[in-house]
Write a protein that holds these residues in place. Structure first.
Motif, PDB file in Angstrom:
ATOM      1  N   ILE A   1       0.770  -1.194  -0.068  1.00  0.00           N
ATOM      2  CA  ILE A   1       0.200   0.031   0.104  1.00  0.00           C
ATOM      3  C   ILE A   1       0.881   1.311  -0.034  1.00  0.00           C
ATOM      4  CG2 ILE A   1      -1.972  -1.018   1.085  1.00  0.00           C
ATOM      5  CD1 ILE A   1      -1.224   0.463   3.706  1.00  0.00           C
ATOM      6  N   GLY A   2       2.113   1.154   0.342  1.00  0.00           N
ATOM      7  CA  GLY A   2       3.062   2.197   0.103  1.00  0.00           C
ATOM      8  C   GLY A   2       2.963   3.296   1.433  1.00  0.00           C
ATOM      9  N   MET A   3       2.541   2.763   2.455  1.00  0.00           N
ATOM     10  CA  MET A   3       2.692   3.506   3.637  1.00  0.00           C
ATOM     11  C   MET A   3       2.382   2.717   4.957  1.00  0.00           C
ATOM     12  SD  MET A   3      -1.508   5.263   3.620  1.00  0.00           S
ATOM     13  CE  MET A   3      -2.281   4.585   2.586  1.00  0.00           C
ATOM     14  N   THR A   4       3.059   3.312   5.838  1.00  0.00           N
ATOM     15  CA  THR A   4       3.075   2.910   7.256  1.00  0.00           C
ATOM     16  C   THR A   4       1.506   3.093   8.289  1.00  0.00           C
ATOM     17  OG1 THR A   4       4.075   4.759   8.448  1.00  0.00           O
ATOM     18  CG2 THR A   4       5.515   2.876   7.310  1.00  0.00           C
ATOM     19  N   PRO A   5       1.349   2.572   9.166  1.00  0.00           N
ATOM     20  CA  PRO A   5       0.472   2.796   9.895  1.00  0.00           C
ATOM     21  C   PRO A   5       0.502   4.133  10.403  1.00  0.00           C
ATOM     22  CG  PRO A   5       1.186   0.558  10.621  1.00  0.00           C
ATOM     23  CD  PRO A   5       2.144   1.277   9.703  1.00  0.00           C
ATOM     24  N   ASP A   6       1.494   4.823  10.838  1.00  0.00           N
ATOM     25  CA  ASP A   6       1.644   6.169  11.211  1.00  0.00           C
ATOM     26  C   ASP A   6       1.379   7.032  10.148  1.00  0.00           C
ATOM     27  OD1 ASP A   6       2.248   4.940  13.838  1.00  0.00           O
ATOM     28  OD2 ASP A   6       4.416   5.492  13.324  1.00  0.00           O
ATOM     29  N   GLU A   7       1.791   6.695   8.906  1.00  0.00           N
ATOM     30  CA  GLU A   7       1.477   7.626   7.601  1.00  0.00           C
ATOM     31  C   GLU A   7      -0.013   7.394   7.585  1.00  0.00           C
ATOM     32  OE1 GLU A   7       5.438   7.529   5.277  1.00  0.00           O
ATOM     33  OE2 GLU A   7       4.229   5.706   5.032  1.00  0.00           O
ATOM     34  N   ALA A   8      -0.677   6.125   7.602  1.00  0.00           N
ATOM     35  CA  ALA A   8      -1.948   6.230   7.625  1.00  0.00           C
ATOM     36  C   ALA A   8      -2.912   6.838   8.367  1.00  0.00           C
ATOM     37  CB  ALA A   8      -2.430   4.818   7.261  1.00  0.00           C
ATOM     38  N   MET A   9      -2.263   7.113   9.608  1.00  0.00           N
ATOM     39  CA  MET A   9      -3.279   7.683  10.590  1.00  0.00           C
ATOM     40  C   MET A   9      -3.124   9.252  10.465  1.00  0.00           C
ATOM     41  SD  MET A   9      -4.714   5.419  12.184  1.00  0.00           S
ATOM     42  CE  MET A   9      -5.393   6.213  13.702  1.00  0.00           C
ATOM     43  N   ALA A  10      -1.857   9.478   9.922  1.00  0.00           N
ATOM     44  CA  ALA A  10      -1.930  11.060   9.915  1.00  0.00           C
ATOM     45  C   ALA A  10      -2.665  11.383   8.604  1.00  0.00           C
ATOM     46  CB  ALA A  10      -0.251  11.487   9.445  1.00  0.00           C
ATOM     47  N   ILE A  11      -2.688  10.815   7.527  1.00  0.00           N
ATOM     48  CA  ILE A  11      -3.564  11.076   6.536  1.00  0.00           C
ATOM     49  C   ILE A  11      -4.960  11.070   6.922  1.00  0.00           C
ATOM     50  CG2 ILE A  11      -4.379  10.012   4.145  1.00  0.00           C
ATOM     51  CD1 ILE A  11      -1.565   9.071   3.750  1.00  0.00           C
ATOM     52  N   ARG A  12      -5.522   9.953   7.706  1.00  0.00           N
ATOM     53  CA  ARG A  12      -6.894   9.960   8.015  1.00  0.00           C
ATOM     54  C   ARG A  12      -6.993  11.316   8.961  1.00  0.00           C
ATOM     55  NH1 ARG A  12      -8.686   5.068  11.587  1.00  0.00           N
ATOM     56  NH2 ARG A  12      -9.023   3.988   9.577  1.00  0.00           N
TER      57      ARG A  12
END
Length: 124
Positions: A57-68
């Motif tokens: 998916i090209g992102m870490t969980p931290d990056e996903a949370m920041a995007i959310r």
């Protein structure tokens, strides 16, 4: 693997039967459990490794949370689309799964790599 020590990595041409535990974040890592089928086994339950999910998916969980949490609608939509494409990627019929099996089959196998047949044969 019954009489083995440690783990053994095997490449299997298989396909996804179902998602047993949907893609989510647990203890700061991506987690997912799926069921595969190949010519030798109808019910191979496997975890998908955190590192492989990050790559797919090209992102870490931290990056996903920041995007959310972002107020940028385009960024949130992009993040959602990346996650939705994960199911599509795993449902391809031309996949070779690299699976790590553990000694005595006491631990659930873990998918640590994934490639298409054309990549493996270097056709593209």
């Amino acid at each position: 693997m019954k009489f083995s020590i440690g783990s053994k990595k095997v490449k299997l041409t298989a396909y996804l039967l179902e998602i047993l535990e949907p893609f989510s974040i647990e203890d700061g890592e991506w987690t997912m459990k799926i069921r595969l089928k190949d010519e030798t086994c109808d019910d191979l339950k496997c975890f998908v490794s955190h590192q492989l999910l990050c790559n797919l998916i090209g992102m870490t969980p931290d990056e996903a949370m920041a995007i959310r949490k972002s107020s940028n609608f385009a960024k949130r939509k992009e993040g959602t689309e990346r996650i939705k494409t994960l199911d599509v990627q795993l449902q391809r019929l031309d996949l070779i799964f690299e699976i790590e099996f553990f000694a005595a089959n006491r631990a659930t196998p873990r998918i640590i790599g994934l490639e298409t047949l054309s990549d493996a044969l270097q056709l593209c």
